[in-house]
Scaffold this motif. Structure first.
Motif, short mmCIF file in Angstrom:
data_model
loop_
_atom_site.label_atom_id
_atom_site.label_comp_id
_atom_site.label_asym_id
_atom_site.label_seq_id
_atom_site.Cartn_x
_atom_site.Cartn_y
_atom_site.Cartn_z
N LEU A 133 -11.47 24.71 36.82
CA LEU A 133 -11.04 25.48 37.99
C LEU A 133 -10.53 26.83 37.53
N ARG A 134 -11.02 27.89 38.18
CA ARG A 134 -10.55 29.24 37.91
C ARG A 134 -9.80 29.77 39.14
N LEU A 135 -8.70 30.44 38.89
CA LEU A 135 -7.92 31.09 39.94
C LEU A 135 -7.98 32.59 39.71
N ASN A 136 -8.61 33.29 40.65
CA ASN A 136 -8.79 34.75 40.53
C ASN A 136 -9.41 35.11 39.17
N GLY A 137 -10.35 34.27 38.74
CA GLY A 137 -11.08 34.52 37.50
C GLY A 137 -10.45 33.94 36.25
N ALA A 138 -9.20 33.50 36.32
CA ALA A 138 -8.51 32.94 35.14
C ALA A 138 -8.64 31.43 35.14
N THR A 139 -9.04 30.85 34.02
CA THR A 139 -9.21 29.41 33.93
C THR A 139 -7.85 28.72 33.92
N MET A 140 -7.64 27.82 34.90
CA MET A 140 -6.37 27.09 35.01
C MET A 140 -6.54 25.61 34.64
N GLN A 141 -7.68 25.04 34.97
CA GLN A 141 -7.99 23.66 34.61
C GLN A 141 -9.32 23.64 33.86
N GLU A 142 -9.36 22.99 32.72
CA GLU A 142 -10.61 22.80 31.98
C GLU A 142 -10.48 21.52 31.17
N SER A 143 -11.30 20.54 31.50
CA SER A 143 -11.18 19.24 30.86
C SER A 143 -12.52 18.53 30.95
N ASN A 144 -12.48 17.22 30.77
CA ASN A 144 -13.67 16.38 30.86
C ASN A 144 -13.26 15.11 31.61
N THR A 145 -14.15 14.60 32.45
CA THR A 145 -13.82 13.40 33.22
C THR A 145 -13.56 12.19 32.33
N GLY A 146 -13.92 12.27 31.06
CA GLY A 146 -13.64 11.19 30.13
C GLY A 146 -12.16 10.99 29.86
N ASP A 147 -11.31 11.93 30.32
CA ASP A 147 -9.85 11.79 30.15
C ASP A 147 -9.24 10.93 31.25
N MET A 148 -10.07 10.42 32.18
CA MET A 148 -9.54 9.53 33.22
C MET A 148 -8.94 8.27 32.60
N ILE A 149 -7.87 7.81 33.20
CA ILE A 149 -7.26 6.55 32.77
C ILE A 149 -8.08 5.38 33.31
N PHE A 150 -8.45 5.46 34.59
CA PHE A 150 -9.32 4.47 35.22
C PHE A 150 -10.54 5.19 35.76
N GLY A 151 -11.75 4.77 35.35
CA GLY A 151 -12.98 5.42 35.78
C GLY A 151 -13.39 5.00 37.18
N PRO A 152 -14.47 5.63 37.71
CA PRO A 152 -14.93 5.31 39.05
C PRO A 152 -15.17 3.82 39.28
N ALA A 153 -15.73 3.11 38.32
CA ALA A 153 -16.00 1.68 38.50
C ALA A 153 -14.71 0.90 38.70
N GLU A 154 -13.71 1.20 37.89
CA GLU A 154 -12.42 0.49 38.03
C GLU A 154 -11.74 0.83 39.34
N LEU A 155 -11.84 2.08 39.76
CA LEU A 155 -11.22 2.48 41.02
C LEU A 155 -11.88 1.78 42.21
N ILE A 156 -13.21 1.77 42.24
CA ILE A 156 -13.94 1.13 43.33
C ILE A 156 -13.62 -0.35 43.38
N SER A 157 -13.63 -1.01 42.23
CA SER A 157 -13.32 -2.44 42.19
C SER A 157 -11.92 -2.70 42.72
N TYR A 158 -10.95 -1.89 42.29
CA TYR A 158 -9.57 -2.07 42.73
C TYR A 158 -9.43 -1.87 44.24
N ILE A 159 -9.97 -0.75 44.75
CA ILE A 159 -9.85 -0.47 46.18
C ILE A 159 -10.48 -1.58 47.01
N SER A 160 -11.64 -2.08 46.54
CA SER A 160 -12.37 -3.09 47.32
C SER A 160 -11.64 -4.42 47.40
N ARG A 161 -10.61 -4.61 46.59
CA ARG A 161 -9.79 -5.83 46.70
C ARG A 161 -8.91 -5.79 47.94
#
Length: 319
Positions: free
Chosen positions: A241-269
């Motif tokens: 994410l850039r704010l007025n051209g300056a990078t404020m957030q830069e990461s990788n989705t691999g830093d998630m604690i729980f991935g999409p599969a774990e989240l979907i499984s949990y919510i569906s309970r």
């Protein structure tokens, strides 16, 4: 072997009402002109058949296309479904927030707060303690729409997130099968008014996400929904994410604690996920709380996730 033509789907406006669009290389084809689907919500209810039909159409479009830049881009899923949101779901983000908000022992140093947060994350991951809250669909806006900042508050924050859109009803699904229920992925910027999060008048109730996160336009989403078939690993995507051209957030989705599969499984309970629902998966480090800088009228945010396009939203003073 011929490579499958990549495509995305979205919702567009050309002056005669919204229509579902098949997006191929910057050109939009009106899906309602060559199928029975009149909206992306209808399409998602019949996702398996719709994906097959759109795959064929992407190879050889059956109607004339329109340059994407000449259309107004609406939220990709229309009408939108429910919003389920993961909280505190990027390791480094949780550590930064613990330090920024002094979450921990009153006498702890910043380094001690960070270390304590790290230990709590590791324990929460090992025990599977997911945290999810819900948002309201009326707060969803388009990827290029203005964001209205309520004038009564001055601590509106950004939180760029990977959005996971559901393509089949999901109830009590296993982690191993959870991604089978995903239609595709999108971008969502989950805005938060920080001073509205705690309920100091009712401390035993803790946080109040309803009032802090659901102002109109506080979930800019899109520009597209990219089918899951074109996102081989949702846990290996650059996110920035850039704010007025300056990078404020830069990461990788691999830093998630729980991935999409774990989240979907949990919510569906606890709830039945429906086609068109969106699960937003938490935000990486670099929020305004960390930088000591919140959103102001005139600010422009650019949000990108690898392969999912880019949002560009301008902040304006709201009521």
């Amino acid at each position: 072997m011929m490579t499958q033509q990549r495509f995305a789907i979205g919702t567009y406006e050309a002056g005669q009402g919204p229509f579902p669009g098949l997006v191929v290389d910057g050109t939009v084809y009106d899906i309602s002109a060559f199928t029975a689907y009149r909206s992306t919500a209808e399409l998602l209810v019949d996702w398996d058949a719709a994906f097959t039909a759109l795959t064929r159409a992407a190879e050889r479009p059956p109607v004339a296309g329109i340059p994407e830049g000449t259309l107004r881009t609406l939220p990709p899923v229309s009408p939108p479904g429910q919003i389920f949101a993961a909280g505190a779901n990027y390791r480094e983000h949780v550590v930064q927030m613990a330090v920024a908000h002094k979450l921990g022992r009153e006498d702890a140093t910043a380094a001690e707060l960070a270390a304590e947060a790290g230990r709590e994350i590791d324990e929460r991951k090992s025990s599977g303690r997911v945290y999810v809250w819900t948002g309201v669909s009326s707060s969803i806006s388009g990827a290029f729409d203005d964001i209205l900042l309520p004038a009564e508050y001055d601590d509106h924050d950004w939180e760029l997130e990977l959005g996971v859109v559901i393509g089949r009803k999901a109830r009590n699904v296993s982690v191993d099968r959870a991604l089978d229920y995903v239609a595709g992925y999108t971008i969502c910027n989950d805005l938060t008014t920080r001073s509205l999060v705690p309920r100091k008048d009712i401390p035993m109730m803790g946080t109040d996400w309803m009032r802090a996160k659901n102002f109109p336009t506080f979930f800019p989403t899109g520009p597209w929904l990219v089918p899951a078939a074109f996102v081989p690993n949702p846990l290996d995507l650059g996110i920035r994410l850039r704010l007025n051209g300056a990078t404020m957030q830069e990461s990788n989705t691999g830093d998630m604690i729980f991935g999409p599969a774990e989240l979907i499984s949990y919510i569906s309970r606890f709830a039945e996920l429906q086609p068109g629902d969106m699960v937003i998966t938490g935000s990486p480090p670099g929020n305004g709380s960390h930088h000591g800088r919140f959103l102001q009228a005139g600010d422009v945010m650019e949000c990108e996730i690898d392969g999912l396009g880019m949002q560009r939203t301008r902040c304006v003073a709201g009521p």
